[in-house]
Design a protein around this motif. Structure first.
Motif, PDB file in Angstrom:
ATOM      1  N   GLU A 341       0.709  -1.202  -0.133  1.00 23.16           N
ATOM      2  CA  GLU A 341       0.058  -0.058  -0.090  1.00 23.16           C
ATOM      3  C   GLU A 341       0.738   1.208  -0.097  1.00 23.16           C
ATOM      4  N   ILE A 342       0.772   1.996  -0.814  1.00 18.21           N
ATOM      5  CA  ILE A 342       1.249   3.364  -1.123  1.00 18.21           C
ATOM      6  C   ILE A 342       0.777   4.578  -0.338  1.00 18.21           C
ATOM      7  N   THR A 343       1.486   5.160   0.480  1.00 16.60           N
ATOM      8  CA  THR A 343       0.949   6.465   1.133  1.00 16.60           C
ATOM      9  C   THR A 343       1.803   7.657   0.788  1.00 16.60           C
ATOM     10  N   PHE A 344       2.554   7.691  -0.296  1.00 19.87           N
ATOM     11  CA  PHE A 344       3.372   8.584  -0.783  1.00 19.87           C
ATOM     12  C   PHE A 344       2.628   9.936  -1.157  1.00 19.87           C
ATOM     13  N   PRO A 345       2.998  11.136  -0.879  1.00 22.16           N
ATOM     14  CA  PRO A 345       2.310  12.229  -1.286  1.00 22.16           C
ATOM     15  C   PRO A 345       2.406  12.665  -2.952  1.00 22.16           C
ATOM     16  N   ASP A 346       1.312  13.394  -3.251  1.00 19.60           N
ATOM     17  CA  ASP A 346       1.348  13.618  -4.699  1.00 19.60           C
ATOM     18  C   ASP A 346       2.355  14.479  -4.991  1.00 19.60           C
ATOM     19  N   THR A 347       2.701  15.434  -4.206  1.00 18.45           N
ATOM     20  CA  THR A 347       3.651  16.555  -4.510  1.00 18.45           C
ATOM     21  C   THR A 347       4.771  16.583  -3.358  1.00 18.45           C
ATOM     22  N   VAL A 348       5.995  16.866  -3.736  1.00 12.98           N
ATOM     23  CA  VAL A 348       7.122  16.819  -2.824  1.00 12.98           C
ATOM     24  C   VAL A 348       8.032  18.249  -3.372  1.00 12.98           C
ATOM     25  N   SER A 349       8.405  19.007  -2.259  1.00 11.75           N
ATOM     26  CA  SER A 349       9.164  20.262  -2.416  1.00 11.75           C
ATOM     27  C   SER A 349      10.568  20.208  -2.166  1.00 11.75           C
ATOM     28  N   ILE A 350      11.528  20.755  -2.838  1.00 11.08           N
ATOM     29  CA  ILE A 350      12.819  20.942  -2.789  1.00 11.08           C
ATOM     30  C   ILE A 350      13.238  22.303  -2.482  1.00 11.08           C
ATOM     31  N   CYS A 351      14.177  22.539  -1.841  1.00 10.10           N
ATOM     32  CA  CYS A 351      14.624  23.894  -1.603  1.00 10.10           C
ATOM     33  C   CYS A 351      15.562  24.439  -2.764  1.00 10.10           C
ATOM     34  N   THR A 352      15.258  25.497  -3.175  1.00 12.03           N
ATOM     35  CA  THR A 352      15.989  26.109  -4.252  1.00 12.03           C
ATOM     36  C   THR A 352      17.547  26.397  -3.679  1.00 12.03           C
ATOM     37  N   ASP A 353      17.799  26.570  -2.566  1.00  6.97           N
ATOM     38  CA  ASP A 353      19.189  26.967  -2.051  1.00  6.97           C
ATOM     39  C   ASP A 353      19.834  25.695  -1.494  1.00  6.97           C
ATOM     40  N   THR A 354      19.377  24.712  -1.763  1.00  8.74           N
ATOM     41  CA  THR A 354      20.000  23.477  -1.408  1.00  8.74           C
ATOM     42  C   THR A 354      20.422  22.509  -2.745  1.00  8.74           C
ATOM     43  N   LYS A 364       5.862   0.142   3.997  1.00  5.18           N
ATOM     44  CA  LYS A 364       6.580  -1.062   4.090  1.00  5.18           C
ATOM     45  C   LYS A 364       6.588  -1.979   2.981  1.00  5.18           C
ATOM     46  N   ALA A 365       7.755  -2.597   2.651  1.00  3.88           N
ATOM     47  CA  ALA A 365       7.920  -3.169   1.087  1.00  3.88           C
ATOM     48  C   ALA A 365       9.094  -3.970   1.298  1.00  3.88           C
ATOM     49  N   GLY A 394      10.193  18.451 -11.148  1.00  3.79           N
ATOM     50  CA  GLY A 394       9.652  17.770 -12.705  1.00  3.79           C
ATOM     51  C   GLY A 394       8.811  16.458 -12.114  1.00  3.79           C
ATOM     52  N   GLU A 395       8.635  15.679 -12.969  1.00  2.00           N
ATOM     53  CA  GLU A 395       7.854  14.407 -12.578  1.00  2.00           C
ATOM     54  C   GLU A 395       8.617  13.081 -12.421  1.00  2.00           C
ATOM     55  N   TYR A 396       8.157  12.472 -11.585  1.00  2.00           N
ATOM     56  CA  TYR A 396       9.095  11.266 -10.952  1.00  2.00           C
ATOM     57  C   TYR A 396       8.113  10.150 -10.804  1.00  2.00           C
ATOM     58  N   ILE A 397       8.515   8.807 -10.730  1.00  2.00           N
ATOM     59  CA  ILE A 397       7.711   7.687 -10.423  1.00  2.00           C
ATOM     60  C   ILE A 397       8.448   7.005  -9.144  1.00  2.00           C
ATOM     61  N   TYR A 398       7.567   6.863  -8.133  1.00  2.00           N
ATOM     62  CA  TYR A 398       8.139   6.145  -6.989  1.00  2.00           C
ATOM     63  C   TYR A 398       7.210   4.628  -6.982  1.00  2.00           C
ATOM     64  N   GLU A 399       8.131   3.383  -6.704  1.00  2.00           N
ATOM     65  CA  GLU A 399       7.456   2.229  -6.866  1.00  2.00           C
ATOM     66  C   GLU A 399       8.185   1.451  -5.901  1.00  2.00           C
ATOM     67  N   ALA A 400       7.116   0.917  -5.130  1.00  2.00           N
ATOM     68  CA  ALA A 400       7.601  -0.142  -4.027  1.00  2.00           C
ATOM     69  C   ALA A 400       6.819  -1.633  -4.434  1.00  2.00           C
ATOM     70  N   TYR A 401       7.501  -2.664  -3.749  1.00  2.00           N
ATOM     71  CA  TYR A 401       7.268  -4.012  -4.458  1.00  2.00           C
ATOM     72  C   TYR A 401       7.419  -4.977  -3.086  1.00  2.00           C
ATOM     73  N   SER A 402       6.664  -5.947  -3.160  1.00  2.00           N
ATOM     74  CA  SER A 402       6.695  -7.207  -2.159  1.00  2.00           C
ATOM     75  C   SER A 402       7.258  -8.307  -3.157  1.00  2.00           C
ATOM     76  N   LEU A 403       7.809  -9.354  -2.379  1.00  2.00           N
ATOM     77  CA  LEU A 403       8.376 -10.472  -2.915  1.00  2.00           C
ATOM     78  C   LEU A 403       7.281 -11.733  -2.422  1.00  2.00           C
ATOM     79  N   ILE A 410      10.584 -16.631  -7.659  1.00  2.00           N
ATOM     80  CA  ILE A 410      10.292 -15.371  -6.612  1.00  2.00           C
ATOM     81  C   ILE A 410       9.533 -14.671  -7.868  1.00  2.00           C
ATOM     82  N   TYR A 411       8.394 -14.154  -7.112  1.00  2.00           N
ATOM     83  CA  TYR A 411       7.392 -13.334  -8.047  1.00  2.00           C
ATOM     84  C   TYR A 411       7.401 -11.876  -7.235  1.00  2.00           C
ATOM     85  N   GLU A 412       7.030 -10.792  -7.994  1.00  2.00           N
ATOM     86  CA  GLU A 412       7.309  -9.408  -7.725  1.00  2.00           C
ATOM     87  C   GLU A 412       5.917  -8.790  -7.629  1.00  2.00           C
ATOM     88  N   CYS A 413       5.198  -8.296  -6.514  1.00  2.00           N
ATOM     89  CA  CYS A 413       4.239  -7.436  -6.698  1.00  2.00           C
ATOM     90  C   CYS A 413       4.376  -5.955  -6.456  1.00  2.00           C
TER      91      CYS A 413
END
Length: 589
Positions: A341-354, A364-365, A394-403, A410-413
């Protein structure tokens, strides 16, 4: 409206531990939603006799078993036909006229008892005319070298309730079979072999209670010399009805002594051949790679030799259970999956001076992947751990998987989501607009740049709010805080209130002698920004007595038409540069 049914469990259900826990000491559980009929609708009348019966597909149900009968729960028309994952079925010989047809749908599962849904019904129309003629499917028209032991198959005529068959060696002749009533069937195997090297004429006449078809044509084919057809084979592995089959199994069937080879057809419903379509094998086994998980497969093995194909070979089934789900959990009555189960947010901020920002996965995965998506939609793997360093928006993809492991493999979900990275910065306060609200003030905080900010008053640690306005706050010194939601910093600004009393008289004497009868602010020689815009006067208990403009003649010591007593009184004033001035004075008579 969907209905909930119940599954009785008189004994312990033992299911794979990777999917659900053992169910102990349980007598009844809430079951899966059962599907509603889509066509014909439940309770409908005058349904066509050649109706295709369809129902709602139910998420997480691997397959359906269908029974049709003339009584509730009956199966005298169709007895528990496994239709796989298909959610429709057309009875081969049609339906009886003017009859209430009861449809019983059973939800088929691999790892728990099947669920038998309550019957639904519809009523068929009444016959009004004789049926149309049919066509012969096998042997094909003008076929040659047909085996003398062949069966004869034809298409259904929608309103037919039976068929009359004639087989002869002359046109319209009945030398072999003469106008035989074969019932409401679509095939017939002659009790003796047909004559060798002979043209055979077939006439099939559909019938019902109105009458028989008229003008039906005769088909013909030519037999070959007599030869012995092979008999049918049957599956050894998987055996008919077996479940929990690996996704890449070895299929094996019984050898037939006089067979030259075997025609193998596999589909995901009884009428499909979308896996193998009449594939020819000259041995009794084959490997199929990557069957789809959680499906029922329908397989037909037809041995053949020079004399032709085996006649009447039946269809068999097997089912797979590997994969990620969804599975129906009878313990909870809910669907479950092996995907994290993914609970990652839709938007993430990064600081311009970092230079870079590290982002962590809290889900958990067993494993993680992060991808950067460019403007063309191409994905680039940038991390294979639960942490990723982001340097640009920009746009990114986050993926978590169970084995999970099954049959040594071995199978991946996996679960994934697209998220957006936006640039943010520490806020800067441009101004705080202060407006008069009677005996309180309103603040409006203005920042130099618009951003994803939140605001607090007097407490750096919160409570923060999304609005940049604070209403009805006390007339005293305050500190406003602006915090970037992306964690790029907090800015504060003190709204000072000058406590000096310069320009405000220390006393006045409202006795009507024309001298010092009014208390009022007296402007000093300062810039216009420090001029007063509003004045409030309070008694010693803090009750507001009056509010006045510095441009008025002042306060004469009258409240509600009566003179107030001699005492000390307090004042607060708001200057043009939003500073608060406060102090006290005496009233003498």
């Amino acid at each position: 409206m969907k209905k909930k049914w119940y599954i009785p469990l008189p004994k312990i259900l033992a299911m794979p531990l990777s999917f659900v826990a053992l169910v102990l000491s349980i007598s009844q559980i809430t079951a899966q939603d059962c599907p509603e009929l889509l066509s014909p609708l439940n309770g409908s009348v005058s349904a066509p006799l050649n109706s295709t019966i369809s129902w709602e597909p139910i998420t997480g149900v691997p397959g359906y078993i269908l029974s049709l009968g003339t009584t509730e729960g009956g199966n005298d028309i169709l007895n528990q036909r496994n239709v796989g994952s298909a959610n429709s079925y057309t009875p081969a010989t049609g339906l009886p006229e003017n009859t209430e047809i009861f449809v019983t749908i059973t939800l088929f599962f691999f790892n728990q008892p099947n669920i038998v849904c309550n019957s639904q019904s519809f009523t068929t129309t009444t016959l009004s005319e004789a049926p149309n003629c049919t066509t012969i499917n096998f042997p094909q028209e003008n076929a040659i070298d047909v085996n003398t032991g062949t069966s004869i198959n034809w298409s259904a005529s929608p309103s037919a309730t039976g068929y009359f068959l004639s087989i002869g060696t002359s046109i319209n002749g009945g030398e072999i079979i003469d106008n035989l009533d074969v019932g409401n069937n679509l095939s017939y195997t002659p009790p003796v072999d047909l004559p060798e090297e002979t043209t055979i004429y077939i006439t099939i006449i559909p019938s019902n209670r109105i009458g028989v078809s008229s003008g039906c044509s005769t088909s013909q084919f030519t037999t070959t010399t007599k030869a012995i057809l092979p008999v049918c084979s049957s599956m050894l592995s998987p055996y008919n009805g077996e479940t929990n089959i690996p996704l890449s199994p070895v299929l094996e069937w019984n050898p037939v002594p006089n067979a030259t080879g075997y025609r193998v057809t596999i589909g995901t419903s009884p009428l499909e051949s979308n896996i193998l379509n009449d594939a020819i094998f000259f041995k009794t086994s084959t490997v199929v790679i990557d069957f789809e998980p959680n499906r029922t497969f329908f397989i037909t093995i037809v041995p053949f030799n020079d004399a032709g194909d085996a006649v009447g070979c039946t269809q068999e089934t097997f089912s797979t259970l590997l994969g990620c789900g969804p599975y129906f959990n009878p313990l909870t009555g809910e669907l479950q999956v092996l995907n994290p189960e993914i609970t990652f947010p839709d938007t993430v901020s990064i600081c311009t001076d970092t230079p870079s920002t590290n982002i962590y996965a809290s889900d958990k995965a067993d494993g993680y992947r992060w991808f950067k998506v460019d403007r063309s939609g191409n994905e680039t793997l940038i991390s294979s751990t639960n942490e990723v360093s982001i340097t640009e928006s920009g746009e990114y993809i986050y993926e978590a998987y169970s084995l999970f492991e099954d049959t040594g493999n071995i199978y991946e979900c996996a679960s994934s989501k697209i998220f957006t990275v936006v640039s943010s910065q520490e806020p800067m306060i441009d101004n705080v607009n202060v407006t008069d609200n009677g005996n309180s003030l309103n603040y409006e905080i203005i920042t130099v740049e618009s951003g994803n900010y939140e605001y607090a008053l007097d407490d750096k640690n919160g409570d923060y709010q999304n609005s940049n306005r604070f209403n009805e706050i006390s007339i005293q010194n305050h500190i406003v805080y602006v915090r970037d939601k992306g964690g790029c910093g907090i800015t504060e600004k003190l709204i000072e209130h000058d406590l000096s009393v310069e320009g405000f008289p220390a006393f006045f004497t409202p006795n009507g002698d024309g001298i010092n009868d009014f208390w009022q602010f007296v402007p000093q020689e300062k810039s216009s920004e420090e001029m007063v815009q509003t004045i409030w006067i309070f008694d010693k208990f803090g009750m507001l007595l009056t509010k006045m403009s510095p441009k008025s003649e002042g306060w004469n010591g009258i409240l509600n038409g009566k003179s107030v007593p001699e005492s000390d009184y307090w004042f607060k004033a708001l200057s043009n540069n939003n500073k608060i001035i406060q102090g006290h004075f005496s009233l003498k008579r």
